[in-house]
Design an enzyme around this catalytic site. Structure first.
Site, PDB file in Angstrom:
ATOM      1  N   ASP A 151     -11.722  -1.792  -9.196  1.00  0.00           N
ATOM      2  CA  ASP A 151     -11.700  -0.650 -10.104  1.00  0.00           C
ATOM      3  C   ASP A 151     -10.548  -0.688 -11.092  1.00  0.00           C
ATOM      4  O   ASP A 151     -10.623  -0.075 -12.160  1.00  0.00           O
ATOM      5  CB  ASP A 151     -11.628   0.658  -9.300  1.00  0.00           C
ATOM      6  CG  ASP A 151     -12.955   1.056  -8.699  1.00  0.00           C
ATOM      7  OD1 ASP A 151     -13.976   0.435  -9.040  1.00  0.00           O
ATOM      8  OD2 ASP A 151     -12.984   1.998  -7.886  1.00  0.00           O
ATOM      9  N   ARG A 158     -17.754   3.654   4.779  1.00  0.00           N
ATOM     10  CA  ARG A 158     -16.674   3.001   4.038  1.00  0.00           C
ATOM     11  C   ARG A 158     -15.481   2.694   4.934  1.00  0.00           C
ATOM     12  O   ARG A 158     -14.871   1.627   4.852  1.00  0.00           O
ATOM     13  CB  ARG A 158     -16.254   3.897   2.866  1.00  0.00           C
ATOM     14  CG  ARG A 158     -15.211   3.295   1.959  1.00  0.00           C
ATOM     15  CD  ARG A 158     -14.914   4.228   0.796  1.00  0.00           C
ATOM     16  NE  ARG A 158     -16.021   4.279  -0.138  1.00  0.00           N
ATOM     17  CZ  ARG A 158     -16.135   3.496  -1.208  1.00  0.00           C
ATOM     18  NH1 ARG A 158     -15.204   2.580  -1.463  1.00  0.00           N
ATOM     19  NH2 ARG A 158     -17.153   3.613  -2.023  1.00  0.00           N
ATOM     20  N   TYR A 202     -28.785   8.379   2.815  1.00  0.00           N
ATOM     21  CA  TYR A 202     -29.075   7.206   3.630  1.00  0.00           C
ATOM     22  C   TYR A 202     -28.249   7.253   4.903  1.00  0.00           C
ATOM     23  O   TYR A 202     -27.214   7.921   4.983  1.00  0.00           O
ATOM     24  CB  TYR A 202     -28.810   5.901   2.871  1.00  0.00           C
ATOM     25  CG  TYR A 202     -27.433   5.742   2.272  1.00  0.00           C
ATOM     26  CD1 TYR A 202     -26.358   5.254   3.019  1.00  0.00           C
ATOM     27  CD2 TYR A 202     -27.205   6.047   0.929  1.00  0.00           C
ATOM     28  CE1 TYR A 202     -25.104   5.092   2.459  1.00  0.00           C
ATOM     29  CE2 TYR A 202     -25.952   5.884   0.360  1.00  0.00           C
ATOM     30  CZ  TYR A 202     -24.903   5.403   1.127  1.00  0.00           C
ATOM     31  OH  TYR A 202     -23.659   5.250   0.568  1.00  0.00           O
ATOM     32  N   GLU A 252       0.844  -1.187   0.000  1.00  0.00           N
ATOM     33  CA  GLU A 252       0.000   0.000   0.000  1.00  0.00           C
ATOM     34  C   GLU A 252       0.885   1.244   0.000  1.00  0.00           C
ATOM     35  O   GLU A 252       1.806   1.356   0.812  1.00  0.00           O
ATOM     36  CB  GLU A 252      -0.924  -0.018   1.218  1.00  0.00           C
ATOM     37  CG  GLU A 252      -1.661   1.271   1.521  1.00  0.00           C
ATOM     38  CD  GLU A 252      -2.484   1.778   0.350  1.00  0.00           C
ATOM     39  OE1 GLU A 252      -2.408   2.985   0.071  1.00  0.00           O
ATOM     40  OE2 GLU A 252      -3.200   0.969  -0.287  1.00  0.00           O
TER      41      GLU A 252
END
Length: 404
Positions: free
Chosen positions: A291, A108, A213, A34
């Site tokens: 993605d 998230r 939401y 990462e």
């Protein structure tokens, strides 16, 4: 020669950590790279639809998921100005019966933390940016910006829409700016306000729509506000906007939305990009996930869900095929390419449907919603039953499909 398959994952987002978790549960050696200094996700909500929840349950995350999630009552389509309901698709209670799992809303960052919660600390290397990949016979190697490299049986690019791994495999190609941009914000509340219903509300207006939401068990409201723009090209999620800009763009929308927007503090914006579906994601001993493979617009709420499905399927394929990486990748692509290609293309179409410009076009759309809803509320609205019904945990690597 080691009997253990070794996999290097480039990118520690939701797809990367989901894959690491799936591989570790299958007894496969994993290293995760990462470029950031620590795990972290943007402050935004995410809809975990039943197809993704089935995978999360299979990964042993049921209890943790229930602690961080909000259970919405319905998907509701509303008129941007009057709040009139044009469709209502029931979720709570219905989704387990119809699709085999609940529909949740989560933050998230909470989802990412849950997926990464018990990964061994020594499998992740931070501050490590990938600059390229190399094929080396029956291995592949990731090359990093500090001059180091990592050789493995398989390198997986889970490094997002501007994937370095994808560029190394297929050449540099900019993603397509779609002419749409998005504002995001999360608004905390001490108690659930009466001007935000406990649903996933789709407010549809001319050339724009807003989705609201609850997340964090009802302690906050997530805002996704999409509008059209001819000159916005920045893809980053972290570009700051402001309450004033958000209110200005959505001036004249329903008072409940304005009241919610007035309570925003940190507002971010970014351009929406996607790519056309690919015919293959793999070369040699390198492949793509999430993605990096199939960036899509958020209008079916499936970006993270597709990455989570990918992770489970790839993990099962590798567990079944062992060191036969080409066979594992053939099974992976055969299962996932048709699925993700359809979601990419239908997500584009939903964006057009939500943004009808003329009153006549909006009237025709909304009338269609109402008529369909009279016969079957799950056939109206965003019409995603085919998305939710899919079950990645049924994947059998020995029944290889042919990728479209």
């Amino acid at each position: 020669m080691s009997n253990t398959t070794r996999v290097g994952i480039i990118g520690g987002g939701i797809g990367g950590v989901a894959l690491a978790r799936a591989l570790l549960r299958a007894g496969i050696e994993v290293r995760l790279f990462e470029k950031a200094a620590a795990f972290g996700e943007v402050g935004a909500g995410i809809q975990m639809t039943p197809n993704a929840v089935k995978v999360l349950l299979a990964l042993g995350l049921k209890d943790g998921l229930e602690k961080i999630a909000f259970l919405p009552q319905a998907l509701v389509g509303r008129n941007w100005k009057t709040a009139q309901e044009n469709f209502r698709t029931p979720l709570a209670g219905e989704c387990p019966r119809l699709y085999g799992a609940p529909f949740y809303h989560v933050h998230r960052a909470d989802l990412h933390a849950l997926l990464a919660s018990d990964l061994p600390a020594d499998i992740t290397q931070f501050n490590t940016g990938c600059v390229g990949v190399e094929q080396r016979g029956n291995k592949a190697a990731a090359i990093f910006d500090d001059g180091t490299e990592y050789e493995a049986d398989l390198i997986v690019g889970a490094d997002g829409v501007r994937s370095t791994v994808r560029g190394a495999l297929f050449g540099a190609e900019a993603p397509n700016f779609t002419g749409k941009m998005c504002y995001r914000a999360v608004v905390p509340f001490d108690k659930m306000p009466d001007f935000v219903s406990p649903d996933s509300s789709f407010w549809m207006g001319p050339r724009a729509h807003v989705v609201t939401y609850y997340v964090r068990c009802g302690a906050a409201v997530n805002i996704v506000a999409v509008t059209e723009s001819s000159n916005w090209v920045e893809e980053s999620w972290s570009v700051p906007s402001s309450r004033e800009e958000l209110l200005g763009v959505f001036s004249g929308w329903h008072p409940n939305l304005v009241k919610l927007f007035e309570r925003t503090d940190s507002v971010f914006k970014w351009g929406l990009f996607d790519r056309d579906p690919m015919t293959g994601w793999s070369k040699g001993h390198v492949t793509l996930l999430g993605d990096a493979a199939h960036p899509m617009l958020p209008f079916l709420s499936q970006g993270a869900a597709m990455a989570i499905e990918d992770a489970f399927v790839l993990g099962r394929a590798l567990a079944a095929k062992g060191h036969d990486i080409p066979a594992a990748l053939k099974a992976y692509e055969g299962e996932r390419l048709p699925r993700t290609s359809r979601v990419q293309l239908e997500s584009r179409e939903r964006g057009k449907t939500y943004h009808k410009r003329s009153r006549l076009a909006q009237f025709k759309r909304d009338l269609s919603y109402k008529i369909k809803g009279l016969f079957n509320p799950h056939a109206s609205g965003i019409q995603a039953s085919w998305v939710y019904a899919y079950n990645a945990t049924d994947f059998d690597p020995d029944r290889v499909k042919t990728a479209a």
